[in-house]
Write a protein that holds these residues in place. Structure first.
Motif, PDB file in Angstrom:
ATOM      1  N   GLN A 101       0.847  -1.188   0.000  1.00  0.00           N
ATOM      2  CA  GLN A 101       0.000   0.000   0.000  1.00  0.00           C
ATOM      3  C   GLN A 101       0.880   1.235   0.000  1.00  0.00           C
ATOM      4  O   GLN A 101       1.804   1.359   0.803  1.00  0.00           O
ATOM      5  N   ASN A 285      -7.370   3.555   7.247  1.00  0.00           N
ATOM      6  CA  ASN A 285      -7.338   2.433   6.314  1.00  0.00           C
ATOM      7  C   ASN A 285      -7.855   2.764   4.923  1.00  0.00           C
ATOM      8  O   ASN A 285      -7.511   2.076   3.963  1.00  0.00           O
ATOM      9  N   LYS A 286      -8.709   3.774   4.814  1.00  0.00           N
ATOM     10  CA  LYS A 286      -9.434   3.987   3.572  1.00  0.00           C
ATOM     11  C   LYS A 286      -9.198   5.371   2.989  1.00  0.00           C
ATOM     12  O   LYS A 286     -10.089   5.951   2.366  1.00  0.00           O
ATOM     13  N   ARG A 332      -9.724  -3.002  -0.948  1.00  0.00           N
ATOM     14  CA  ARG A 332      -8.898  -3.185   0.261  1.00  0.00           C
ATOM     15  C   ARG A 332      -7.663  -2.294   0.246  1.00  0.00           C
ATOM     16  O   ARG A 332      -7.134  -1.939   1.285  1.00  0.00           O
ATOM     17  N   ARG A 347      -6.353  -4.280  -4.577  1.00  0.00           N
ATOM     18  CA  ARG A 347      -6.827  -5.460  -3.849  1.00  0.00           C
ATOM     19  C   ARG A 347      -8.296  -5.263  -3.498  1.00  0.00           C
ATOM     20  O   ARG A 347      -8.726  -4.153  -3.204  1.00  0.00           O
ATOM     21  N   VAL A 349     -11.858  -7.171  -1.437  1.00  0.00           N
ATOM     22  CA  VAL A 349     -12.447  -8.237  -0.635  1.00  0.00           C
ATOM     23  C   VAL A 349     -13.949  -8.254  -0.901  1.00  0.00           C
ATOM     24  O   VAL A 349     -14.559  -7.214  -1.150  1.00  0.00           O
ATOM     25  N   TYR A 358     -14.082 -11.957   3.181  1.00  0.00           N
ATOM     26  CA  TYR A 358     -12.816 -11.376   3.628  1.00  0.00           C
ATOM     27  C   TYR A 358     -11.628 -11.841   2.794  1.00  0.00           C
ATOM     28  O   TYR A 358     -10.504 -11.405   3.022  1.00  0.00           O
ATOM     29  N   VAL A 360      -8.905 -11.853   0.184  1.00  0.00           N
ATOM     30  CA  VAL A 360      -8.266 -10.799  -0.604  1.00  0.00           C
ATOM     31  C   VAL A 360      -8.011 -11.313  -2.014  1.00  0.00           C
ATOM     32  O   VAL A 360      -7.403 -12.372  -2.209  1.00  0.00           O
ATOM     33  N   THR A 381      -7.640 -16.666   0.376  1.00  0.00           N
ATOM     34  CA  THR A 381      -7.127 -15.300   0.442  1.00  0.00           C
ATOM     35  C   THR A 381      -5.751 -15.278  -0.203  1.00  0.00           C
ATOM     36  O   THR A 381      -4.949 -16.191   0.001  1.00  0.00           O
ATOM     37  N   ASP A 478      -9.791  -3.280  11.794  1.00  0.00           N
ATOM     38  CA  ASP A 478      -9.521  -4.398  10.891  1.00  0.00           C
ATOM     39  C   ASP A 478     -10.560  -5.482  11.139  1.00  0.00           C
ATOM     40  O   ASP A 478     -11.440  -5.355  11.988  1.00  0.00           O
ATOM     41  N   TRP A 512     -13.906  -3.858   6.934  1.00  0.00           N
ATOM     42  CA  TRP A 512     -13.803  -4.490   5.622  1.00  0.00           C
ATOM     43  C   TRP A 512     -15.047  -5.235   5.178  1.00  0.00           C
ATOM     44  O   TRP A 512     -14.977  -6.185   4.409  1.00  0.00           O
TER      45      TRP A 512
END
Length: 692
Positions: A101, A285-286, A332, A347, A349, A358, A360, A381, A478, A512
């Protein structure tokens, strides 16, 4: 050798000795690591690319210390086992780096020297000064800096060197936490130490941009109405024609997030992007922002339609040109943006409705929202490694009940070139290991699926009854149920070996899924998803009669899980009867400012007290053990002690274990772990640990 002796032990012990919580159970739990070690092979591929990225080699570690070398030709799609590798000169000795990321910054960041080299900016006496390179003359540019509101030295020059933006920051509070180390190793007397630690509601540093005309040596006033109360200012960026300065503004309380543009001539501020949430903007996270100067666009991540997706926005007008991704699934993270191809690699989910939401998966899509390609498809995943030229990818996927499968895929269309490896876990299964069971059941609304794992002891007897213990961590940052294959889930499996069934699931309020799923946590951390968890456990017990809920359910967790596990026996004491809580952030006013204000918001209001385990301590039902390390630098240990104080005032029986010299996660020390296991054996099995 251990496997044979363990099998013999099971056969030789009389039935009475196989009662739960015995010395044999503890011994088996202690030896789980040895039981699973090196029992899974062909589980990892580390490619070494060569021959202009058309070939790579890797090796497999096999049983008994043996190695196997494999050469793959990506053009021919062949895989060949060879005795040794004749590596050509110049071949890559390292595997291609996997995706990570990134938060791209087109600028080089703050710089003191102007692009034309004529000026250097610096801070003196809390103000900005300019030093002329030719001759060294110094000019004071700002007049409003002070000890309590100083310029930071973060300077952003316009490309034409005529304007400069500087950040002035008011300082925050100076709260310190003091710890006492009662038994230091190097002296008899205790030691004290302090560390900086802001808590919710404390004054925080507040950065604000100020605009200056460097050529005229004056400040251009800026109306800060759009960024009055910053939690943070970042992603600073000048337009290439020096007409505007843009930055990201995150308002304290996290209900407002903006991309603000300052007109370089007038100082007028406009919101290019404006997100005003009824709950919170998950900046941890977003948040994704990337400027595209060549086309006057920006890439933005948002949950505005109820799911986390990517948007292409006109950087001048703020108009959404394209919602790049859409659907009842979640982006994600962004791994790569190909500006020339106008393509985003990311990515996701939940993108495959037939799989665990969940899992990925890796994808790519055009800026206009067309050409969505799933680069991975297997039911698990995924993690990927790209070839250096990014034409191929090595995809590895797994599940809690499936060891890794590794495939070679074409990065253009995601098509499978060939399978490379399918991990061999036969030795693990032969040793008596059993995979945790993936289980899903409806949550509180009767509609939403809640996903989790069920751990049974390796000597599980379907004719017996097993008390249930939940391993909880409900932090909203998370999701927390492992999705990838692990040979050992140490805590859950170790406790299960004592004669329990251990469960773990992600309730509402964790991350998520949809925005609505996540929002349950807002100003409501005490909820911890318990209505979903209780429904899930009851559904599991209805399917499997071996799960015994008659004496109540046990629960344990640390940190945010420590807060939740105590909350279970305060607010849901008719269901949860035994709890072990380690290093809990029991009162969100006592814990770190960023994490708690993220979910509990700002300003601090009555909801903080309502969610506190301290104010609710008098409601304790059942058995509770509080564990804390005296040198915890993550969560103030006083948070646990304040719960203990409230329990004492309410005349409630409880256990308190303070571990000298231990830090955060003290229940994970050998002594703390053993005491936790003993507590469940005594209070759920009604037995003395190890048959004492």
């Amino acid at each position: 050798m251990f496997r044979l002796s363990l099998t013999f032990l099971f056969l030789a012990l009389p039935a009475a000795a196989l009662a739960q919580g015995t010395a044999a159970d503890y011994e088996r739990a202690a030896k789980l690591g040895a039981l699973v070690r090196d029992k899974v092979v062909r589980a990892k591929v580390e490619p070494h690319w060569y021959d202009k990225d058309t070939k790579f080699w890797y090796h497999n570690d096999l049983v008994a210390g043996k190695k196997e070398f494999v050469v793959v030709d990506v053009i021919k799609g062949t895989r060949e086992v060879v005795a040794e590798v004749d590596l050509p000169k110049g071949a890559s000795e390292l595997p291609a780096a996997g995706p990570r990321q990134r938060r791209p910054r087109q600028d080089r960041g703050p710089r003191a020297e102007s692009p034309d080299g004529a000026w250097t900016a610096f801070v003196k006496d809390h103000n900005i000064w300019l030093r002329e390179r030719a001759g060294g003359a110094e000019t004071q540019l700002s007049k409003n800096g002070s000890a309590g509101d100083s310029y930071t030295g973060a300077f952003f020059w316009s490309p034409d060197s005529k304007k400069i933006v500087a950040i002035r920051r008011t300082p925050g509070g100076d709260r310190r936490v003091t710890l006492v180390e009662s038994a230091p190793k190097d002296q008899l007397q205790p030691k004290t130490s302090t560390y900086f630690y802001l808590k919710p509601g404390d004054p925080i540093p507040q950065p604000k941009p100020h605009l200056f005309d460097a050529s005229a040596k004056k400040e251009i006033p800026v109306d800060d109405a759009l960024f009055q109360n910053p939690w943070d200012v970042s992603f600073e960026h000048w337009a290439p024609d020096s007409s505007r300065f843009l930055f990201f503004y995150n308002q304290r309380g996290h209900g407002v997030a903006r991309v603000v543009a300052l007109d370089a001539a007038t100082g007028k501020a406009e919101a290019v992007v404006n997100e005003e949430c009824k709950t919170f903007f998950d900046y941890t996270n977003k948040l994704y922002l990337q400027y595209f100067d060549g086309t006057g666009e920006l890439l933005w991540m948002s949950e505005r339609d109820g799911w986390n997706h990517l948007y292409l926005i006109d950087a001048k007008t703020g108009t959404v040109k394209t919602q790049i991704t859409k659907g009842k699934w979640v982006v994600r993270g962004v791994d790569r943006v190909d500006v020339a191809a106008r393509e985003v690699w990311f990515r996701a989910v939940g993108i495959d409705p037939a799989q665990d939401p969940y899992h990925v998966h890796f994808c790519k899509v055009k800026f206009d929202g067309t050409g969505l390609v799933r680069l991975t498809t297997g039911d698990g995943t995924h993690t990927v490694q790209y070839s250096p030229d990014r034409k191929y990818l090595i995809d590895t996927y797994s599940r809690a009940d499936l060891p890794p499968v590794t495939e070679l895929r074409n990065a253009a269309d995601g098509k499978l070139v060939r399978e490379l490896e399918r991990a061999d876990w036969s030795a693990l299964l032969k040793a008596g290991w059993k995979a945790p069971e993936r289980f899903a059941a409806k949550g509180r609304d009767g509609e939403t699926d809640i996903y989790g794992l069920i751990f049974r002891p390796t000597n599980f007897d379907p004719k017996k009854k097993y008390p249930v213990i939940e391993d909880i961590y409900a932090g909203p940052h998370d999701h927390h149920v492992p999705k990838e294959f692990r040979a050992l889930h140490r805590n859950a499996q170790s406790i299960a070996e004592l004669g329990f069934v251990v469960v773990r699931m992600d309730g509402m309020g964790t991350n998520w899924r949809s925005k609505a799923f996540h929002d349950v946590c807002w100003k409501n951390l005490g909820d911890s998803g318990f209505p979903d968890r209780i429904a899930w456990i009851k559904a599991a017990a209805a399917k499997y009669p071996q799960l015994d809920l008659a004496k109540g359910v046990g629960i344990y967790g640390g940190s945010a899980g420590g807060q939740s596990s105590t909350r279970a026996v305060l607010a849901f004491g008719d269901f949860y009867k035994v709890a072990v809580s380690d290093c809990g952030c029991h009162d969100n006013r006592m814990d770190k400012v960023w994490w708690n204000e993220m979910w509990m918001s700002w300003p601090v209001g009555p909801h903080y007290a309502e969610q506190s385990n301290v104010t609710q301590a008098h409601k304790l039902k059942g058995k509770l053990m509080l564990v804390v390390g005296e040198l915890d630098h993550n969560v103030d240990p006083a948070s646990t002690m304040q719960v203990a104080n409230a329990l004492i005032k309410a005349d409630k029986d409880f256990d308190l274990l303070i571990i000298p010299g231990a830090g955060h996660g003290s229940a994970e020390t050998p002594y703390g772990s053993r005491r936790r296991m003993d507590f469940f054996v005594r209070n759920l099995l009604g037995a003395e640990p190890r048959g004492k």
